[in-house]
Structure formats: C-alpha cells, structure tokens
Design an enzyme around this catalytic site. Sequence first.
Site, mmCIF file in Angstrom:
data_model
loop_
_atom_site.group_PDB
_atom_site.id
_atom_site.type_symbol
_atom_site.label_atom_id
_atom_site.label_comp_id
_atom_site.label_asym_id
_atom_site.label_seq_id
_atom_site.Cartn_x
_atom_site.Cartn_y
_atom_site.Cartn_z
ATOM 1 N N VAL A 11 0.834 -1.206 0.000
ATOM 2 C CA VAL A 11 0.000 0.000 0.000
ATOM 3 C C VAL A 11 0.872 1.261 0.000
ATOM 4 C CG1 VAL A 11 -1.661 1.317 1.374
ATOM 5 C CG2 VAL A 11 -1.984 -1.135 1.048
ATOM 6 N N ASP A 30 10.949 4.056 5.329
ATOM 7 C CA ASP A 30 10.825 2.702 5.868
ATOM 8 C C ASP A 30 11.980 2.452 6.841
ATOM 9 O OD1 ASP A 30 9.113 0.040 4.657
ATOM 10 O OD2 ASP A 30 10.776 -0.323 6.063
ATOM 11 N N GLU A 155 -3.444 -6.371 -4.939
ATOM 12 C CA GLU A 155 -2.110 -6.814 -5.343
ATOM 13 C C GLU A 155 -2.208 -7.380 -6.749
ATOM 14 O OE1 GLU A 155 -0.189 -9.409 -2.580
ATOM 15 O OE2 GLU A 155 -0.782 -8.155 -0.894
ATOM 16 N N GLY A 253 -13.717 -21.328 -6.327
ATOM 17 C CA GLY A 253 -12.362 -21.875 -6.332
ATOM 18 C C GLY A 253 -12.007 -22.425 -4.966
ATOM 19 N N GLY A 257 -7.358 -15.902 -0.216
ATOM 20 C CA GLY A 257 -6.169 -15.826 0.636
ATOM 21 C C GLY A 257 -5.647 -14.404 0.607
ATOM 22 N N CYS A 260 -5.113 -9.565 3.082
ATOM 23 C CA CYS A 260 -6.209 -8.650 3.445
ATOM 24 C C CYS A 260 -7.498 -9.332 3.889
ATOM 25 C CB CYS A 260 -6.491 -7.732 2.270
ATOM 26 S SG CYS A 260 -5.018 -6.866 1.743
#
Length: 445
Positions: A11, A30, A155, A253, A257, A260
């Site tokens: 993000v 960071d 993503e 499916g 996963g 999030c």
Amino acid sequence: MKIAVVGTGYVGLVTGVCLSEINHQVTCIDVNKEKVKQLKRGESPIHEPGLSELIKKNIKRETLKFTSNHKEGFKDAEVIFIAVGTPQLDDGSANLDYVKEVAKSIGQNILKNTIVVTKSTVPVGTNYMIERIINENIVNEVKVKVASNPEFLREGSAIEDTFHGDRIVIGTDDEETALVLETVYKPLGLPIFKTDIYSSEMIKYASNAFLATKISFINEISNICEKLGANIEDVANGMGYDQRIGRSFLNAGIGYGGSCFPKDTHALVQIAGGVEHNFKLLKSVIEVNNIQQKSIIKKIKSRIGNLKGIKVAILGLAFKPNTDDMRESASIPIIKDLISQGAVIKAYDPIAINNARAILPETVEYKQTLKETLEGSEIAIIITEWEEFKRLNLNMFKDLMKMPILFDGRNCFDLDQFKDSNIEYFSMGRPPVNAYMSSNVKELL
Ligand code: UGA
C-alpha cells in the site's frame, strides 16, 4: 505538494510512487535500511506490474525519494500518509503497534502544521487514537489534523487500481483537511466520497468483508452444484447479468487468501464483538473459506485413495496471479496436508518460489519449468490461475504425466477442452470430465 509516506509495503510503496507520478514531491520512509537502499537503486522489493518502471522514472525526475530516517522524511511534509502494516494478533484483532510508533515519531519530529492521513486498515476510532498519541508527543509549536483514507487497491493490479479506482474515500471532521486531500488526488480524476472518520474506517472493513462474503457464498453454491451436477460457471454468469448482483468476485475456487481478506474479516468480527455484536454471518464466511481451501484434498482422496507415495505436481503457489505474495495462500494448507498424507510434491510458480521456500516444508521440490514439474507426476493440481497455465497446450499433461489426472482449483479451462482429451479433469463446482478413465491408480504405481 510535499508528501511523506511511512511504510513501503504494497500500500505505502504504490501510494507513494503513484503520488510522485502525478507530480507531488514524495518521500517514502521505511525503517528497513536494506529495503531503502534497494529502493534508492530503483529496484522494487515486491513484484507488482509496472511498479519498478515508475520507481525508476520518478527517482530520475526527482519527484520520489527514499529514506529510513523519520526526521528527514517529515522535514518539509505538508501531508504524511501512514501505511504501515496492521498484522493479525492471535485473537484475530489488528496489531496497532507499528501505527502507534509512527504516530509517536510524527509528534516528535514534525516541524510545521501537518495533515496526517491513515491508509493502513485500522479499527474504527483508531484515527482519534493516532491524533491523541501525536499530540501527547508533540515537541514543536505545530498543529496536526487527521484523516482516514482507506486503500482499495489489489495486489497484482495495484498501479492500475490506483489510477483507475472506483472511488477515493476521505474521512475527516475538518472541511479544510478534506479540501487539501481532494487537491492531492485531483489529478487522478476519480470520484471522491467524503465522510466522517468512523464511517470511513468502517467502509474499508465492510468492503473487504462483503467481497469475502461474495466469494464464500459462491463457493457454497459451487459445492452444492457439484453434488447436483450443475455448472457453477453458468450459474455465476446467469446471476451476474442481474446488475444488483454483478459478475465480479463470483469466481468459485479454493477460497480467498492474501494479506487482506483473512486478516480483515477476523478483525471485523473482533470489532463487532467489542460492541457486543455477534457477527454470525462473517464468522460463517471465514469458516466456509477455511473448509474450502482444503476441499480439493477431499476430491483428490476420493479419486486416488491413499496418497502415500503419490507424485503431485503443484501448479501455482502465490495466493493469486501476478504477485509473488504467499501470505494465506491456499497452497500452504493444501501442500502441508498432502505431505502429511505421504504425497511427494514438485511445485512450480512463475515468481513466488523464493517466498514459498521460506514458508513451505523443506521436502517440497521446486522446479523452474512446467515441463519439469509435470514430468512423471501422477496428479497435477492448479492452485493459482496464472495466464501461463490457462494457455497451456493440454497435450502437455498427457505427454508428460504418468497418469494425466488434473485437479483445477481455479477453473482455468472450459470443460469442452477436455472432451476427447484422455485427461481426467476435476474442477470446482462443475461436472468432472473423463472421470475414472485412467486405470486403477494402485496398478499403475
Ligand atoms: C483485496 C481487495 O480486493 C482490495 O480492494 C483491497 O484493497 C485489498 O484486499 C486490501 O485490503 O489491501 P487483494 O487481497 O490484493 O485485494 O486481492 P483480490 O483480488 O481481492 O483477491 C483476494 C483473494 O480472493 C484471492 O485469493 C483470490 O483468488 C480470491 N478470489 C477473488 C476468489 O476466490 N474469487 C473471486 O471471484 C475473486
């Protein structure tokens, strides 16, 4: 505008890079010095289509900088975005330690009036806590306004989603702050929805919980279709024509996963519990997903029987295509279960193998090509719907495998493709094709 973004995960990094692309002066911060060094060289630490190119381009035109020093990063910032992780605690609630640390550091380091915007997914009310922590730690004579600005990018299509998203949500109690943030985002030309802080924070959880609900709902319908002989693809397509329902997120499916949906659904159950609301529906969504991830094992066992010594080709490891992210991927419980039953695993993924090595049992043998993975295998399982798999020439299964039995956890192929193929094809929520065509498995071993 001068902007600082704290946290260079999916993000934070995508937000910072995209804001620099629309001509803001961005500094991404960071604490991980190695990561910052890598970013300064123009290398992306995550696989995200288009990201590396934009990092390089904006470093070159000097709209994008990286640092591990908060003081330096906050120096000129008019707006600071908090985009650090809020991982799941053992009880399912969100861990706010990183958010709190950043808030403290903002208070200690800012030199001018600043707007602090939270992009991290945080429980309802957290922005007020952030405001309190900043003010408790403030050193200089400056004022801070806070706003919630949840992120909806996915993503694997994060850049595309940022530039072409459905909406930007801004939650703040201060009209002036909302106007500044509207100015920040104006070049994107996307619809902007303004609301209060509580509602904005809830929009994020409610959106992810609703999407997860759609997936668990269609997976339940898919399981019923399997028993009745109906076809889930046709059912989802038929449902999707109804504009009130829509076709997206109705792909059956082996469950959802990623970093999030699993985390945010658990967190929302905890948030509801905190105000004495038993969120029964969402608890069921989570339970259905946990069962769904392993449903394919049941299918394999009912076809193969004892899995001891069975050679399994795993196609795809990441939680979804176009990412190397392994977090909460269905591949993890499926592979661990197969190994515990004595199966021998060869695995292939176009980009997630490095991340997989750190998570999966050591006995998994990783292959660099699909050919090597399929060669000599008795069954193949598709876990991730990479385009590369969808375009496969089906003869590969027949020519390379010892027994061409394919279990497709993501419905990558039309059933018609398997007619006259001599390949046994088991997918999700659709009738099997050529089932039990191969001889008895035991005889072949
Ligand atoms: C999700 C949301 O889609 C984003 O809007 C949100 O910003 C993000 O979480 C977040 O909170 O940060 P993401 O987890 O990246 O994005 O990926 P999705 O494309 O939503 O897929 C999540 C999982 O659902 C994957 O495992 C995918 O295979 C599964 N899925 C998705 C299905 O099983 N069926 C579907 O029809 C769609």
